[in-house]
Design an enzyme around this catalytic site. Structure first.
Site: not given
Length: 639
Positions: A353, A382
């Protein structure tokens, strides 16, 4: 798997010393890096004078005392150690610690790749298993209320495991679960909740509301038995406010902008992260640094220091403290944590993330070590910027970056962004509609490896592709592209049954419960009988396409050729040896015609073109003459 320790106390100087916990809870012999860091928690544990062991093959390299007296770091070398139970002596305090044998060497662990299709789901919103406990003792106050889109709904790991056959029926090959680790933050009456999982409070423990570490291992094992991989969502950029590190920071620089914590008092609002003053006014926030959410400074050659600092050191939100990956002890802790989960439960990949928000050099160190230990493993980061050049610069071995990230796979936000615009436009002769996709793929030369780029049409952080509608024609075009181009495709749960929603009011509206996953659901989309006619039609169309894609060498390894959209029609082909797949999209709301003469370079290899099958529908078409296309029609022809 649990730490076996004798919780004894002793007198050290004038203070009582105890070992309450050790991270990692156990470790493995036979890793390429033989050193392990033990983070020892306990009141005044730093007061011990020595840490020793007589376990054969184990050498204690160093003992590090931190700013807080309640932590101690023990660095051990296990290069000559065998599996077994060792005894550590903290002065005279005995603690047993388990060294385990690995199930396989790192080079035998195979990650996900472009032969896979990832199915992304949120454990809280997918399904609830038998015997679910709605209130787990010891957790901070929380609610399970399915009528509230932003509160917990009660999905768990066993619920996912009980539906593994559904994923097989659909045809996906890998499951990406949003974070499953403990998020022990309190829910509040205003609807704030950490059901999403992105505020970790224990890096070595599955959230008890989802299940146990053993449940997670069982899910991975049974998924593997059915040919499904499991991808674990991790977060190195920040933790949850309720992590023990926050109330008692190991070092003064454990967090970015740590001085802000000094302004916090009891009674913190978990929604805002701030504490209200006695008169109800908002407290002073002078030290707080909010991230700008702008990721470009990390790669901008002209970036100012203030912009770069806001991106990498600013907190994502006040309730998620920003970790300082430049602290070498913290980074070692995080690196080991990812290795521990690979070895302990057998995950097949990691999705990281908020990747660019963390310090790039520290993340590169993590990726390099993981790649050395697990050369065939895969991690996707990400990287939420919609320009291909930015995304490509984050990929391993990129020529666009001075520093190698060692990150094998990046997320194609350009594909998502262009498709989100194109679905509402007519494809013209220049820039609108499907021209946007064409003009995104032309930059694939920037990537070191386009087959290690993960594409998607929506996810838990975006509006669902269907918005608040049910435009199946646009959805089929999006999925056809996603599943036939040179990418690793990711599908968001429920897309196959036309789940929709937007973030306009709350993120919870794009994270609705999968119908049939919870007790009392009258609508059960897990079965053919339970789906509506429209849901079954979409499910069947996509399932045929997904099963056809499995092991398809033309899609996995084939050369890609795209044609500039012509008279509203966009064509992409994949070719491998004498096999061709031709994806044809009418990007207009009017009838169109595919003029076959324009595509002769891929139609002149002597194939039988009079009877060419469309994969999702099974219908046959004649490519020896012009092809009439219905409005927004999608064809995936194989010959």
């Amino acid at each position: 798997m649990a730490l076996v320790a004798q919780m004894m106390t002793m007198s050290a100087a004038k203070n009582k010393t105890a070992v309450d916990r050790i991270d990692p809870t156990d470790w493995f012999v036979g890793l390429k890096n033989p050193q392990v860091q033990l983070m020892v928690y306990g009141k005044n544990i730093a007061a011990v004078k020595s840490v020793t062991t007589d376990y054969p093959g184990v050498r204690i390299d160093s003992v590090v005392r931190l700013d807080s007296p309640n932590y101690l770091l023990v660095y051990m070398n296990l290069s000559k150690a065998q599996a077994g139970t060792m005894t550590l002596l903290f002065d005279k305090l005995k603690v047993n610690y388990q060294l385990k044998q690995r199930e396989m060497s790192g080079d035998k662990r195979i990650g996900f790749d472009n032969s896979d299709v990832l199915y992304m789901l949120m454990p809280d919103r997918f399904a609830q298993g038998a015997g679910h406990n709605p209130q787990v003792a010891g957790m901070r106050p929380y609610k399970e209320d399915r009528s509230q889109p932003s509160l917990r709904h009660g999905g768990d790991l066993n619920g996912i495991r009980e539906h593994l056959d559904y994923f097989k029926e659909l045809g996906v090959t890998a499951l990406w679960l949003t974070p499953v680790l403990e998020n022990n933050s309190p829910d509040s009456e205003n609807g704030f909740s950490t059901y999403h999982g992105y505020a970790t409070t224990d890096y070595y423990k599955v959230d008890p509301r989802f299940g146990t570490n053993a449940d997670y291992r069982r899910l991975c094992d049974e998924a593997h038995q059915k040919g499904l991989k499991v991808v674990m969502d991790m977060i190195f950029n920040h933790s949850g406010f309720e992590h023990p590190w926050i109330n008692d920071m190991p070092t003064k620089d454990w967090l970015n902008v740590p001085e802000w914590l000094n302004e916090q008092q009891s009674g913190r609002d978990p929604m805002t992260g701030f504490t209200a003053n006695s008169d109800g006014s908002e407290p002073k926030k002078s030290a707080y640094l909010q991230t700008s959410y702008k990721l470009t400074p990390v790669k901008d050659p002209y970036a100012s220091q203030v912009d770069l600092k806001e991106t990498t050191e600013g907190w994502f939100v006040p309730s998620m403290p920003d970790l300082n990956q430049h602290n070498p002890h913290l980074m070692r802790y995080l690196i080991q944590n990812s290795i521990w989960w690979i070895e302990t439960v057998g995950i097949d990949g990691i999705r990281m993330d908020t990747y660019p928000y963390a310090f790039a050099d520290a993340m590169a160190q993590w990726m390099k070590e993981l790649d050395e230990e697990y050369p065939h493993f895969n991690t996707v980061g990400e990287t939420w910027v919609t320009e291909p050049a930015y995304t490509a610069a984050w990929q391993k071995d990129s020529r666009l970056s001075e520093q190698n990230s060692y990150l094998k796979t990046v997320m194609d936000f350009s594909f998502f962004d262009k498709l989100s615009q194109a679905k509402n436009e007519e494809t013209d002769a220049w820039w609108q509609g499907l021209n946007r996709l064409y003009n995104s793929f032309v930059y694939d030369y920037l990537y070191e490896d386009p087959t290690h780029v993960m594409a998607f049409i929506d996810n838990h952080d975006t509006d669902r592709f269907l918005g608040n509608g049910k435009d199946t024609l646009a959805l089929k075009q999006a999925l056809a592209l996603l599943l036939t181009v040179r990418r690793i495709p990711q599908i968001y749960y429920g897309t196959e049954i036309l789940m929709n929603g937007t973030k306009e009011q709350t993120d919870g509206n794009v994270r609705k419960d999968f119908p049939g996953g919870f007790p009392g659901d009258k609508h059960n989309a897990f079965t053919r009988e339970g789906r509506t006619r429209a849901e079954q039609s979409m499910f069947s169309w996509l399932s045929r396409l997904l099963h056809w894609r499995q092991g398809n060498e033309t899609i996995i390894r084939g050369y890609q050729t795209q044609f500039i959209p012509y008279k509203g029609v966009y064509v992409i082909t994949r070719r491998w040896h004498r096999n061709t797949v031709m994806t044809i999209l009418n990007g207009t709301s009017q009838e169109a015609e595919l003029e076959v003469e324009r595509y002769q370079e891929i139609l002149n290899d002597g194939q039988d073109l009079q009877r060419v099958q469309d994969i999702p529908t099974g219908r046959y078409y004649d490519l020896t003459k012009n092809l009439k296309l219905k409005p927004r029609q999608t064809l995936i022809l194989e010959f």
